[in-house]
Motif scaffolding. Structure first.
Motif, PDB file in Angstrom:
ATOM      1  N   ALA A 212      -5.762  10.060   1.961  1.00 12.63           N
ATOM      2  CA  ALA A 212      -6.308  10.915   0.900  1.00 12.63           C
ATOM      3  C   ALA A 212      -5.330  11.012  -0.274  1.00 12.63           C
ATOM      4  N   THR A 213      -4.037  11.135   0.042  1.00 15.47           N
ATOM      5  CA  THR A 213      -3.027  11.255  -1.021  1.00 15.47           C
ATOM      6  C   THR A 213      -2.967   9.970  -1.853  1.00 15.47           C
ATOM      7  N   ILE A 214      -2.855   8.841  -1.148  1.00 12.09           N
ATOM      8  CA  ILE A 214      -2.744   7.558  -1.861  1.00 12.09           C
ATOM      9  C   ILE A 214      -4.047   7.260  -2.618  1.00 12.09           C
ATOM     10  N   GLY A 215      -5.176   7.517  -1.947  1.00 16.66           N
ATOM     11  CA  GLY A 215      -6.482   7.253  -2.561  1.00 16.66           C
ATOM     12  C   GLY A 215      -6.681   8.061  -3.832  1.00 16.66           C
ATOM     13  N   GLU A 216      -6.231   9.308  -3.809  1.00 16.97           N
ATOM     14  CA  GLU A 216      -6.398  10.178  -4.979  1.00 16.97           C
ATOM     15  C   GLU A 216      -5.558   9.675  -6.158  1.00 16.97           C
ATOM     16  N   ILE A 217      -4.324   9.312  -5.856  1.00 17.81           N
ATOM     17  CA  ILE A 217      -3.448   8.854  -6.959  1.00 17.81           C
ATOM     18  C   ILE A 217      -3.991   7.538  -7.547  1.00 17.81           C
ATOM     19  N   LEU A 218      -4.371   6.616  -6.658  1.00 20.53           N
ATOM     20  CA  LEU A 218      -4.879   5.322  -7.165  1.00 20.53           C
ATOM     21  C   LEU A 218      -6.153   5.516  -7.991  1.00 20.53           C
ATOM     22  N   THR A 223      -3.562   4.079 -15.251  1.00 20.11           N
ATOM     23  CA  THR A 223      -2.949   2.743 -15.270  1.00 20.11           C
ATOM     24  C   THR A 223      -3.756   1.785 -14.405  1.00 20.11           C
ATOM     25  N   VAL A 224      -4.297   2.315 -13.306  1.00 19.14           N
ATOM     26  CA  VAL A 224      -5.151   1.493 -12.439  1.00 19.14           C
ATOM     27  C   VAL A 224      -6.505   1.356 -13.135  1.00 19.14           C
ATOM     28  N   LYS A 225      -6.936   0.112 -13.338  1.00 15.39           N
ATOM     29  CA  LYS A 225      -8.168  -0.099 -14.108  1.00 15.39           C
ATOM     30  C   LYS A 225      -9.366  -0.443 -13.232  1.00 15.39           C
ATOM     31  N   LYS A 226      -9.118  -0.611 -11.946  1.00 15.66           N
ATOM     32  CA  LYS A 226     -10.217  -0.987 -11.062  1.00 15.66           C
ATOM     33  C   LYS A 226      -9.916  -0.500  -9.650  1.00 15.66           C
ATOM     34  N   ILE A 227     -10.922   0.091  -9.013  1.00 16.78           N
ATOM     35  CA  ILE A 227     -10.799   0.450  -7.591  1.00 16.78           C
ATOM     36  C   ILE A 227     -11.783  -0.399  -6.822  1.00 16.78           C
ATOM     37  N   THR A 228     -11.292  -1.069  -5.800  1.00 18.45           N
ATOM     38  CA  THR A 228     -12.184  -1.801  -4.913  1.00 18.45           C
ATOM     39  C   THR A 228     -12.005  -1.238  -3.514  1.00 18.45           C
ATOM     40  N   PHE A 229     -13.122  -0.834  -2.919  1.00 22.32           N
ATOM     41  CA  PHE A 229     -13.049  -0.115  -1.643  1.00 22.32           C
ATOM     42  C   PHE A 229     -14.054  -0.678  -0.655  1.00 22.32           C
TER      43      PHE A 229
END
Ligand code: ADP
Length: 484
Positions: A212-218, A223-229
């Motif tokens: 949850a911590t890492i997911g929230e920051i990413l 700066t992160v322009k894309k999330i792929t999950f």
């Protein structure tokens, strides 16, 4: 049961080209076949996540400006290293995830194919020249989206990573990866090879730690322009919400509840054989696993008999012994199957084979459930609507083509669907009306390096693999140049 030492593997985080120790308490990795702790891995948190994002951002200008052929060379080197190291990678995967060794080896080979396919495709990310007035030149350029945050599940602990990282880096992006907590070793072993292949520092980074911590920051980072999950629909929705304020690009490969329909004119032997083989792949822990089996009333008895016979022949054991199927990932996974079984049988479903947790003898400390066939499944049962993620084949009888299409579509999910038929009108009609991102007709091989994989409805959006998969990591830029 096979006893084997865990092959040598890194346990630290890999950030900016360096292996670093995590600032949080270590976490054990459990072998689901034996319940034993294999090793403990490092865990990071906020600090490491921010460092990894900065490293990926710093690596981006050089990596994205590199000739695509140079990126491809590194990716092909990586493919060679994965191929050479297949035995170790597969053994690590079986020990932490449970799947039979031959399936683990198959997954590693898929990695090799994905890497090579995307290495080539990265050199063909074509722009366009659009016909324009004589005074201008109109161009469409495709540019890498930027830093990618990738979050992956435990069911394909190696390939879910490679099918995200390879199109991303081929397109010129850099990546911060957060693999699943149950299967970090397969991810770490891959990072060792990215390092050995000679990728520049910061191009790929791996974080382990609180999801949850890492997911929230990413997902919240600008700066992160894309999330792929890839993972559950529930977590996918949370990540989407968190990513919304920064309007970043998002791809979601979420849950599924695949229908598998056998029409009366189908090649029954082929249909049943394919069903049982596909269902017990990875012990049913696959988002495209056949989960609702619709049998036409004319072939119901015969098909049921054939399915039961084949399921009785399914062997269960430690993946290192290469049985048909291994354990489930953890006790929680077993409990979910038990709950669906209890609910279905209380409402009148009949167990034809299996039906119980296995916890005696060699199965005592692992997370095993019997290969199961359940007859008389109806819509008032949870198993009709909830993803099963276990070794259960639920049978439902049908009579009418339009009705079975409606029932197959009666799901919040829309990932994979399958049907077996020979009549061309049925094949065309059903393919057209199934509300799913993928349809297998007399076939269940829906995941290939070259073909688009993904869902609709609550199964998510975006596509992986193929040309469509690379497109997820580029942004379109229109340029008009006045020439006169
Ligand atoms: P599953 O039910 O298959 O374990 P999850 O969606 O829980 O699926 O897990 C898939 C991935 O999502 C894993 O890497 C997991 O650590 C991660 N994950 C779980 N919860 C969160 C969260 N709140 N934010 C970001 N990632 C998460």
């Amino acid at each position: 049961m096979a006893k084997k030492d865990l092959p040598q593997v890194e346990t630290r985080l890999y950030i900016n080209g360096k292996w670093i120790e995590g600032s949080e308490d270590k976490r054990p990795v459990i072998n689901p076949a034996t319940g034993e702790t294999l090793i403990e891995v490092h865990q990071g948190g906020e600090k490491e996540t921010n460092t990894a994002i900065e490293a990926a951002a710093a690596a981006l200008p050089t990596w994205s400006a590199m000739a695509p052929s140079e990126r491809a060379e590194l990716m092909n080197k990586m493919a060679d290293l994965v191929e050479e190291d297949a035995e170790r990678l597969a053994t690590i995967m079986t020990m932490e995830q449970g799947k039979p060794l031959s399936q683990a080896k198959g997954e590693i080979q898929t990695n090799v194919e994905n890497l090579r396919w995307n290495a080539a495709e990265g050199q063909r990310v074509m722009g366009e020249i659009i016909p324009s007035p004589a005074t201008n030149q109109w161009q469409v350029r495709k540019q890498p989206v930027g830093v990618v945050g990738a979050i992956t599940p435990w069911n394909f602990p190696s390939n879910m990573i490679v099918r995200k990282i390879s199109p991303a880096i081929a397109a010129g992006c850099t990546v911060v990866l957060k693999p699943a907590e149950d299967t970090p070793l397969s991810a770490l072993a891959l990072m060792e090879l990215f390092d050995k292949a000679g990728f520049p520092e910061g191009v790929v980074n791996i974080l382990l730690g609180d999801a949850a911590t890492i997911g929230e920051i990413l997902s919240e980072s600008d700066t992160v322009k894309k999330i792929t999950f890839t993972g559950s629909t529930e977590v996918g929705k949370t990540l989407n919400e968190q990513a919304a304020p920064t309007l970043k690009k998002v791809s979601m490969e979420l849950g599924g509840h695949a229908p598998f329909i056998i029409f009366p004119d189908a090649d029954l032997e082929l249909a049943v054989e394919t069903l049982v083989e596909t269902k017990f792949g990875n012990n049913g822990q696959v988002c495209t696993s056949p989960n609702r089996i619709f049998l036409h009333k004319d072939i119901k008895d015969k098909a049921t008999e054939m399915i039961v016979e084949k399921v009785k022949a399914v062997t269960v054991g430690n993946g290192l012994d290469d049985p048909t199927t291994g354990p489930l990932i953890n006790q929680e996974g077993v409990e979910k199957v038990v709950e669906q079984m209890e609910d279905a049988t209380a409402k009148g479903a009949k167990v034809l084979v299996g039906g119980s947790e296995m916890n005696e003898g060699e199965y005592a400390n692992g997370f095993f459930f019997e290969p199961t066939v359940l007859d008389g499944v109806t819509k008032d049962m949870d198993i009709f609507y909830k993803e099963t993620f276990g070794p259960v084949i639920p049978l439902i009888e049908f009579d009418d083509e339009e009705q079975v299409i409606e029932d197959a579509n009666d799901s919040e999910f829309g990932l994979a669907s399958y049907f077996f038929a020979t009549n061309i009108h049925t094949i065309d009609n059903v393919s057209n009306k199934l509300e799913y991102g993928m349809v297998g007709v007399n076939d269940t091989e829906i995941s290939n390096s070259a073909t688009p994989f993904g869902g609709i409805k609550h199964s998510g959006f975006g596509r992986e693999n193929g040309t469509y998969g690379v497109e997820e990591y580029v942004v379109v830029k229109f340029v008009t140049i006045r020439t006169a």
